[in-house]
Design an enzyme around this catalytic site. Structure first.
Site, PDB file in Angstrom:
ATOM      1  N   THR A 230     -31.614  98.647 -10.667  1.00 16.41           N
ATOM      2  CA  THR A 230     -31.410  99.752 -11.599  1.00 16.41           C
ATOM      3  C   THR A 230     -32.726 100.154 -12.243  1.00 16.41           C
ATOM      4  O   THR A 230     -33.638  99.337 -12.398  1.00 16.41           O
ATOM      5  CB  THR A 230     -30.471  99.353 -12.749  1.00 16.41           C
ATOM      6  OG1 THR A 230     -31.085  98.294 -13.508  1.00 16.41           O
ATOM      7  CG2 THR A 230     -29.130  98.905 -12.246  1.00 16.41           C
ATOM      8  N   ASP A 231     -32.823 101.433 -12.640  1.00 21.50           N
ATOM      9  CA  ASP A 231     -33.796 101.753 -13.664  1.00 21.50           C
ATOM     10  C   ASP A 231     -33.347 100.973 -14.898  1.00 21.50           C
ATOM     11  O   ASP A 231     -32.185 100.572 -15.011  1.00 21.50           O
ATOM     12  CB  ASP A 231     -33.842 103.253 -13.935  1.00 21.50           C
ATOM     13  CG  ASP A 231     -35.159 103.691 -14.570  1.00 21.50           C
ATOM     14  OD1 ASP A 231     -35.862 102.828 -15.133  1.00 21.50           O
ATOM     15  OD2 ASP A 231     -35.483 104.886 -14.500  1.00 21.50           O
ATOM     16  N   TRP A 232     -34.240 100.741 -15.830  1.00 19.96           N
ATOM     17  CA  TRP A 232     -33.964  99.800 -16.912  1.00 19.96           C
ATOM     18  C   TRP A 232     -32.836 100.321 -17.817  1.00 19.96           C
ATOM     19  O   TRP A 232     -33.017 101.269 -18.575  1.00 19.96           O
ATOM     20  CB  TRP A 232     -35.239  99.541 -17.704  1.00 19.96           C
ATOM     21  CG  TRP A 232     -36.032  98.348 -17.246  1.00 19.96           C
ATOM     22  CD1 TRP A 232     -36.612  97.422 -18.060  1.00 19.96           C
ATOM     23  CD2 TRP A 232     -36.337  97.916 -15.909  1.00 19.96           C
ATOM     24  NE1 TRP A 232     -37.247  96.453 -17.306  1.00 19.96           N
ATOM     25  CE2 TRP A 232     -37.089  96.734 -15.974  1.00 19.96           C
ATOM     26  CE3 TRP A 232     -36.023  98.411 -14.639  1.00 19.96           C
ATOM     27  CZ2 TRP A 232     -37.543  96.042 -14.863  1.00 19.96           C
ATOM     28  CZ3 TRP A 232     -36.478  97.730 -13.519  1.00 19.96           C
ATOM     29  CH2 TRP A 232     -37.223  96.562 -13.636  1.00 19.96           C
ATOM     30  N   GLY A 233     -31.673  99.712 -17.677  1.00 23.80           N
ATOM     31  CA  GLY A 233     -30.506 100.124 -18.436  1.00 23.80           C
ATOM     32  C   GLY A 233     -29.599 101.105 -17.723  1.00 23.80           C
ATOM     33  O   GLY A 233     -28.615 101.572 -18.306  1.00 23.80           O
ATOM     34  N   ALA A 234     -29.871 101.400 -16.462  1.00 20.24           N
ATOM     35  CA  ALA A 234     -29.095 102.408 -15.735  1.00 20.24           C
ATOM     36  C   ALA A 234     -27.867 101.814 -15.065  1.00 20.24           C
ATOM     37  O   ALA A 234     -27.696 101.888 -13.854  1.00 20.24           O
ATOM     38  CB  ALA A 234     -29.984 103.095 -14.699  1.00 20.24           C
TER      39      ALA A 234
END
Length: 358
Positions: A230-234
């Site tokens: 993931t992108d960070w927090g996605a």
């Protein structure tokens, strides 16, 4: 001797498998000490390392190691020089080995569509062919040093307005002819070790939940072999993410989602085989780095600074005014604005901090 990943996966408990699908903290994966599986570190960025040793943060405000600032993607793309891009990748890959970093989070290849996009400095181009060829060269350079790349942000992540939640609406022909080709070229020509999914929705479905995106297109159509992070927090629905082909959730503190994965398997809502496939992809990439660790690598900042100067010079595009521009030969040109007094040579977020500009 290469690590037997399938055997390692077979020895993991369900809870341990789920734990390996989430980060430990901002930059590290989780370890399984019982089986000797260590945590590894990843780091921004594609134009110079942004390795944060202690307190990490999303924007890079906290202290990072002293880094060398290389030309950003918008500059290297102007060179149209794949050899230059590969040299840049090789240099950063060596820095990663010296700093014990398993994956560098880049290159960033989304198509430039909006002048207000905060990632335009690191995105290569408005042209899908240029973005694809340059990113493939960078990936080959980094990965020649047995360090992974994470091509991003997959996909249609081209603006800042509601970047975390907007639904990008486009017909499939447009997606495949404009927004996908840079990713497709990179996957087919260079096989990045990881792909980073974007925050946004595509036609109403979050990238992290999107089986069409992460499995049908990325793996079935293009033959991608690595893991999706993931992108960070996605993350939207972690269990659906496993079904869709999302392997690793970052950053850390993922215990609640780890438990959701375990509960879904026990309830028969998620197959353990799907979890195993994700774990195998994650561990394959981790051990691809660990089994090829270069303990002799040295981060020579002075030498890499000179390399950055050389690359920046080769990126420069000189124009001759043949009369097209309404400027006389003795014209004086004024640079107006804040950046005239204090130039901005990189962007925020994934750009290197504590760096020496070329």
């Amino acid at each position: 001797m290469a690590t037997d990943i399938k055997k390692l996966v077979s020895e993991l408990t369900l809870e341990e498998k789920a734990s390996l699908l989430g980060g430990k903290d901002f930059w590290h994966t989780k370890a399984v000490e019982r089986l000797g599986i260590p945590a590894v570190m990843v780091s921004d960025g594609p134009h110079g390392l942004r390795k944060q040793d202690q307190k990490a943060d999303h924007l890079g405000v906290n202290e990072s190691i002293k880094a060398v600032c290389f030309p950003a993607g918008c500059a290297t793309a102007a060179s149209f020089d794949k050899d230059l891009e590969k040299e840049l990748g090789e240099t950063i890959g060596n820095e990663c080995q010296a700093e014990n970093l398993s994956v560098v989070l880049g290159p960033a290849v989304n198509i430039k569509r909006n002048p207000l996009c905060g990632r335009n400095f690191e995105y290569f181009s408005e042209d899908p062919v240029v973005a694809g060829k340059m990113s493939a060269a960078y990936i080959k350079g980094v990965q020649s040093k047995h360090v992974g790349t994470s091509i991003k942000h997959f996909a249609l992540n081209n603006q800042e307005t509601r970047r975390m939640s907007i639904s990008a609406e486009a017909d499939e022909r447009t997606i495949r002819e404009i927004y996908f080709p840079a990713f497709e070229t990179a996957v087919k020509e260079a096989q990045p070790w990881t792909v980073m999914c974007s925050y946004n929705k595509i036609k109403g479905t979050y990238s992290s939940d999107n089986e069409w995106l992460l499995t049908k297109v990325l793996r079935d159509d293009w033959g991608f072999e690595g893991f999706v992070v993931t992108d960070w927090g996605a993350v939207d629905d972690r269990v659906q993410g496993v079904r869709a082909g999302l392997d690793l959730e970052m950053p850390g503190n993922t215990e609640a989602n780890d438990k959701r994965i375990v509960e879904a398997v026990k309830k028969g809502e998620l197959s353990e085989e799907a979890v195993d496939a994700c774990v195998e992809r994650v561990l394959t990439t981790i051990y691809r780095y660990l089994d090829n660790r270069d303990e002799t690598a040295v981060f020579d900042r002075a030498a890499d600074h000179e390399k950055a100067v050389d690359l920046a010079g080769r990126c420069a595009v000189l124009l001759q005014n043949d009369g097209t521009l309404p400027l006389s030969a003795d014209a004086k040109v004024a640079y107006i604005g804040g950046f005239a007094r204090k130039p901005r040579f990189q962007g925020g977020g994934p750009a290197p901090y504590g760096c020496r500009p070329p």
